[in-house]
Motif scaffolding. Sequence first.
Motif, short mmCIF file in Angstrom:
data_model
loop_
_atom_site.label_atom_id
_atom_site.label_comp_id
_atom_site.label_asym_id
_atom_site.label_seq_id
_atom_site.Cartn_x
_atom_site.Cartn_y
_atom_site.Cartn_z
N VAL A 196 0.73 -1.28 0.01
CA VAL A 196 0.03 -0.10 0.16
C VAL A 196 0.77 1.35 -0.21
O VAL A 196 0.59 2.31 -0.55
CB VAL A 196 -0.79 0.13 1.26
CG1 VAL A 196 -1.81 1.15 1.37
CG2 VAL A 196 -1.81 -1.23 1.21
N PHE A 197 1.94 1.44 0.77
CA PHE A 197 2.64 2.46 1.00
C PHE A 197 3.57 2.61 -0.45
O PHE A 197 3.49 3.76 -0.98
CB PHE A 197 4.01 2.37 2.15
CG PHE A 197 3.26 2.22 3.44
CD1 PHE A 197 2.43 3.40 3.61
CD2 PHE A 197 3.60 1.50 4.17
CE1 PHE A 197 1.98 3.48 4.99
CE2 PHE A 197 3.29 1.66 5.66
CZ PHE A 197 2.54 2.67 6.00
N GLY A 214 0.46 2.71 -3.50
CA GLY A 214 -0.69 3.29 -3.51
C GLY A 214 -0.47 4.89 -3.32
O GLY A 214 0.57 5.24 -3.70
N LYS A 215 -1.70 5.60 -3.53
CA LYS A 215 -1.50 7.12 -3.51
C LYS A 215 -2.13 7.38 -1.90
O LYS A 215 -2.60 6.84 -1.18
CB LYS A 215 -2.70 7.56 -4.41
CG LYS A 215 -2.51 6.99 -5.90
CD LYS A 215 -3.17 7.90 -6.72
CE LYS A 215 -2.99 7.48 -8.65
NZ LYS A 215 -1.98 6.69 -8.87
N SER A 216 -1.40 8.79 -1.62
CA SER A 216 -1.50 9.36 -0.42
C SER A 216 -2.23 10.32 -0.43
O SER A 216 -2.23 11.25 -1.30
CB SER A 216 -0.12 9.34 0.40
OG SER A 216 0.60 10.30 -0.22
N SER A 217 -3.02 10.98 0.62
CA SER A 217 -3.43 12.15 0.85
C SER A 217 -3.37 12.37 2.48
O SER A 217 -3.17 11.47 3.17
CB SER A 217 -4.81 12.57 0.49
OG SER A 217 -5.67 11.37 0.93
N TYR A 277 -3.40 6.39 2.98
CA TYR A 277 -2.69 5.75 1.78
C TYR A 277 -3.71 4.90 1.22
O TYR A 277 -4.55 4.02 2.04
CB TYR A 277 -1.38 4.82 2.14
CG TYR A 277 -0.20 5.49 2.33
CD1 TYR A 277 0.74 5.88 1.12
CD2 TYR A 277 -0.11 6.24 3.73
CE1 TYR A 277 1.83 6.65 1.40
CE2 TYR A 277 1.22 7.06 3.93
CZ TYR A 277 1.90 7.25 2.89
OH TYR A 277 3.15 7.77 3.05
N ARG A 278 -4.02 4.65 -0.14
CA ARG A 278 -5.13 3.75 -0.83
C ARG A 278 -4.49 3.04 -1.95
O ARG A 278 -3.52 3.62 -2.50
CB ARG A 278 -6.33 4.60 -1.08
CG ARG A 278 -6.06 5.62 -2.27
CD ARG A 278 -7.43 6.12 -2.45
NE ARG A 278 -7.26 7.58 -3.61
CZ ARG A 278 -7.19 7.20 -4.53
NH1 ARG A 278 -7.20 6.02 -5.31
NH2 ARG A 278 -6.79 8.04 -5.50
N SER A 329 -8.79 11.95 -0.91
CA SER A 329 -7.99 11.11 -1.47
C SER A 329 -8.95 10.58 -2.58
O SER A 329 -8.42 9.77 -3.42
CB SER A 329 -7.97 9.87 -0.54
OG SER A 329 -7.59 8.79 -1.09
#
Length: 113
Positions: A16-17, A20-23, A31-32, A108
């Motif tokens: 995920v880190f 994934g993308k973060s906001s 993180y998603r 996000s």
Amino acid sequence: MKKKNRVKKNEEFQAVFQKGKSSANRQFVLYRLDKPDQPYFRIGLSVSKKIGNAVTRNLIKRMIRQVFTELKDKIDSHKDFVIIARKPCTQLEYEEFKKSLIHVLKRSGITID
């Protein structure tokens, strides 16, 4: 929150880190990671010792799980989330806490009605 809805293993957190993308906002980092083959969403929690003692950290984790339980019908399936709590979240009452978590979810790109 059921066990199947939790990210538990280190490899899953790292995926995920890294992929994934973060906001973020002042209280949380989210993180998603999209997982199209997964029929439900999962969450992983990271609450550092910098936040407070074990009682405080567990309270924060319970509140995050409660917010996701309340919003489970409104959150997109097929995703893994990792939520990192920041120090300012310890100062919030539950309603402000929930509002802040919804804010970071919307930032996000997660649709919540």
